[in-house]
Structures are given as structure tokens and as C-alpha cells.
Design a protein around this motif. Structure first.
Motif, PDB file in Angstrom:
ATOM      1  N   TRP A  34      25.495 -28.809 -77.112  1.00  0.00           N
ATOM      2  CA  TRP A  34      24.445 -30.182 -77.159  1.00  0.00           C
ATOM      3  C   TRP A  34      24.598 -30.462 -76.234  1.00  0.00           C
ATOM      4  O   TRP A  34      25.841 -31.096 -75.941  1.00  0.00           O
ATOM      5  CB  TRP A  34      24.122 -30.820 -78.314  1.00  0.00           C
ATOM      6  CG  TRP A  34      23.430 -29.553 -79.474  1.00  0.00           C
ATOM      7  CD1 TRP A  34      24.797 -29.296 -80.624  1.00  0.00           C
ATOM      8  CD2 TRP A  34      22.679 -29.359 -80.186  1.00  0.00           C
ATOM      9  NE1 TRP A  34      24.032 -28.493 -81.346  1.00  0.00           N
ATOM     10  CE2 TRP A  34      22.613 -29.180 -80.804  1.00  0.00           C
ATOM     11  CE3 TRP A  34      21.653 -29.945 -80.146  1.00  0.00           C
ATOM     12  CZ2 TRP A  34      21.607 -28.503 -81.602  1.00  0.00           C
ATOM     13  CZ3 TRP A  34      20.213 -29.955 -80.223  1.00  0.00           C
ATOM     14  CH2 TRP A  34      20.402 -29.313 -81.344  1.00  0.00           C
ATOM     15  N   MET A  66      16.297 -33.459 -80.821  1.00  0.00           N
ATOM     16  CA  MET A  66      17.056 -34.552 -82.205  1.00  0.00           C
ATOM     17  C   MET A  66      17.860 -35.520 -81.811  1.00  0.00           C
ATOM     18  O   MET A  66      18.138 -36.003 -81.293  1.00  0.00           O
ATOM     19  CB  MET A  66      17.450 -33.195 -82.690  1.00  0.00           C
ATOM     20  CG  MET A  66      16.738 -31.406 -82.011  1.00  0.00           C
ATOM     21  SD  MET A  66      15.592 -31.395 -82.779  1.00  0.00           S
ATOM     22  CE  MET A  66      15.467 -30.638 -84.946  1.00  0.00           C
ATOM     23  N   TYR A  98      22.390 -31.747 -84.452  1.00  0.00           N
ATOM     24  CA  TYR A  98      22.209 -30.641 -84.718  1.00  0.00           C
ATOM     25  C   TYR A  98      20.776 -29.760 -85.671  1.00  0.00           C
ATOM     26  O   TYR A  98      19.645 -30.635 -85.186  1.00  0.00           O
ATOM     27  CB  TYR A  98      22.463 -31.180 -86.529  1.00  0.00           C
ATOM     28  CG  TYR A  98      23.886 -31.711 -86.748  1.00  0.00           C
ATOM     29  CD1 TYR A  98      25.151 -31.055 -86.358  1.00  0.00           C
ATOM     30  CD2 TYR A  98      24.455 -32.833 -85.983  1.00  0.00           C
ATOM     31  CE1 TYR A  98      26.461 -31.322 -86.338  1.00  0.00           C
ATOM     32  CE2 TYR A  98      25.692 -33.602 -86.166  1.00  0.00           C
ATOM     33  CZ  TYR A  98      26.368 -32.484 -86.258  1.00  0.00           C
ATOM     34  OH  TYR A  98      27.649 -33.562 -85.772  1.00  0.00           O
ATOM     35  N   ARG A  99      20.457 -28.727 -85.539  1.00  0.00           N
ATOM     36  CA  ARG A  99      19.453 -28.220 -85.678  1.00  0.00           C
ATOM     37  C   ARG A  99      18.682 -28.274 -86.426  1.00  0.00           C
ATOM     38  O   ARG A  99      17.009 -28.440 -86.402  1.00  0.00           O
ATOM     39  CB  ARG A  99      19.684 -26.671 -85.947  1.00  0.00           C
ATOM     40  CG  ARG A  99      19.925 -25.561 -84.934  1.00  0.00           C
ATOM     41  CD  ARG A  99      19.925 -24.231 -85.788  1.00  0.00           C
ATOM     42  NE  ARG A  99      21.000 -23.942 -86.149  1.00  0.00           N
ATOM     43  CZ  ARG A  99      20.512 -23.187 -87.794  1.00  0.00           C
ATOM     44  NH1 ARG A  99      20.062 -21.919 -87.161  1.00  0.00           N
ATOM     45  NH2 ARG A  99      21.679 -22.768 -88.610  1.00  0.00           N
ATOM     46  N   ASP A 100      19.148 -29.027 -87.817  1.00  0.00           N
ATOM     47  CA  ASP A 100      18.417 -30.060 -89.015  1.00  0.00           C
ATOM     48  C   ASP A 100      18.303 -31.220 -88.883  1.00  0.00           C
ATOM     49  O   ASP A 100      17.622 -32.032 -89.567  1.00  0.00           O
ATOM     50  CB  ASP A 100      19.053 -29.589 -90.352  1.00  0.00           C
ATOM     51  CG  ASP A 100      20.627 -29.939 -90.528  1.00  0.00           C
ATOM     52  OD1 ASP A 100      20.527 -30.071 -89.169  1.00  0.00           O
ATOM     53  OD2 ASP A 100      20.706 -29.626 -91.504  1.00  0.00           O
ATOM     54  N   THR A 136      26.284 -19.101 -75.714  1.00  0.00           N
ATOM     55  CA  THR A 136      26.008 -19.379 -77.218  1.00  0.00           C
ATOM     56  C   THR A 136      26.721 -18.590 -77.848  1.00  0.00           C
ATOM     57  O   THR A 136      26.714 -17.469 -77.842  1.00  0.00           O
ATOM     58  CB  THR A 136      24.868 -19.667 -77.506  1.00  0.00           C
ATOM     59  OG1 THR A 136      23.991 -18.732 -77.141  1.00  0.00           O
ATOM     60  CG2 THR A 136      24.314 -21.484 -76.987  1.00  0.00           C
ATOM     61  N   ARG A 152      19.126 -28.318 -77.148  1.00  0.00           N
ATOM     62  CA  ARG A 152      20.174 -27.625 -76.778  1.00  0.00           C
ATOM     63  C   ARG A 152      20.620 -27.201 -75.726  1.00  0.00           C
ATOM     64  O   ARG A 152      19.907 -27.082 -74.040  1.00  0.00           O
ATOM     65  CB  ARG A 152      19.855 -26.024 -77.728  1.00  0.00           C
ATOM     66  CG  ARG A 152      19.280 -25.918 -78.775  1.00  0.00           C
ATOM     67  CD  ARG A 152      20.689 -26.376 -80.005  1.00  0.00           C
ATOM     68  NE  ARG A 152      21.488 -25.538 -79.969  1.00  0.00           N
ATOM     69  CZ  ARG A 152      21.508 -24.153 -80.968  1.00  0.00           C
ATOM     70  NH1 ARG A 152      21.046 -24.842 -81.622  1.00  0.00           N
ATOM     71  NH2 ARG A 152      22.912 -23.604 -80.508  1.00  0.00           N
TER      72      ARG A 152
END
Length: 168
Positions: free
Chosen positions: A62, A34, A38-40, A115, A75
Motif C-alpha cells: 500500500w 482507504m 487494508y481491503r476492508d 503482489t 494499492r
């Protein structure tokens, strides 16, 4: 005295060199890199599993990694820090000293992936104790089937049967 000063400088350079040495690791699974942690975030590339990577930075859950001409955020649980399991070196000597100074752990990996506990410090986790009064308070807030159905009807929700998923 001169020997003592030389010894002190030698040890100082050795420890400093170990602290600034590039961390490496191996991807545990195929990783979608990424652009930001961030996931998005926007995708920044892909790496296959068991790819040797350079660990450039850590931020929360991360790691910013680089390999095969690609760089991005993965991650924490997707990357095994340190050498791959096939490597024979156990990371003794200066590597162990570096791990202790950075993480407080003396193992060759030095990192534990955790997590799902956002907001709790390591000290809070260590000192956590059961709280029976909090459990009782939660139990007092529990509702029964009839009360739940009545509330659902009062706000316009309708009951619907949903078939079980197949076990394929």
C-alpha cells in the motif's frame, strides 16, 4: 582542506535533501482511497486515473497518497511512482541517487509492484530453486474423481450442474 570540508558538507546536504524530497506519482487507474492500508478499511475518497499524487508513506503493498485535497491509502499497483510517462525528465542525478539509496534500484521509477507473495523476502525469491521432492509429495496427495465424489456424498454434499457464463 577547507575546500574539502565545504565539498563534503555540500554533497551531504544535497543527498539529505534528495532523501527527504517528497515522492510523487500518478494514479494508473481510478482509485478508491482507504482510511487504513487494508481491503476492508473505511473509504476515504476517490481519485480519477492519471491524477498526479504526493506519495506520503509506504506500507507493504500500500501507499498513502494525497491529491486534490484528499488523502488515503491506495494499492501499490494503482500508483505509478515518479513522473508520468508523458514527462520528458528521466530522473537522473540526485533523483537516481535517492532511488538507489531507498530501493537499491537505479531506474527512474525505483519501485516494482509485486503482489501475491506475502511472507517471502526479496532474498528468498532470488534464491528460490525448484523442489522436485515437494512436487512428488503433492502429487502423492492427489485424489481421483471417484474418491472425491465418494467423500462428497459421505459428508452430505450433492452434485449440481452449473451452466457456463455467457461470453458477453
Amino acid at each position: 582542506m577547507k575546500r574539502l570540508i565545504i565539498l563534503a558538507f555540500t554533497l551531504g546536504f544535497a543527498v539529505t535533501g534528495a532523501a527527504y524530497a517528497k515522492d510523487t506519482g500518478t494514479t494508473r487507474v481510478a482509485v478508491d482511497l482507504m482510511a487504513t492500508p487494508y481491503r476492508d478499511a473505511k473509504p476515504a475518497g476517490k481519485l480519477p486515473s492519471n491524477t498526479k499524487v504526493d506519495i506520503l508513506e509506504r506500507h507493504g503493498g500500500w501507499m498513502r497518497i494525497s491529491a486534490q485535497g484528499k488523502s488515503g491509502w491506495a494499492r501499490l499497483h494503482q500508483v505509478r511512482a515518479g513522473e508520468s510517462p508523458e514527462a520528458k525528465n528521466t530522473g537522473g542525478g540526485l533523483t537516481a541517487l535517492k532511488n538507489v539509496s531507498q530501493t537499491g534500484r537505479s531506474g527512474s521509477q525505483g519501485i516494482v509492484a509485486t503482489t501475491g507473495i506475502r511472507g517471502l523476502s526479496a532474498e528468498e525469491l532470488k534464491s528460490a530453486k525448484p523442489n522436485p521432492k515437494a512436487v512428488e509429495s503433492m502429487e502423492a496427495s492427489r485424489t481421483n474423481d471417484t474418491t472425491s465424489r465418494d467423500f462428497a456424498r459421505s459428508v452430505g454434499l450433492q452434485e449440481k450442474d452449473v451452466p457456463f457464463l455467457s461470453k458477453e
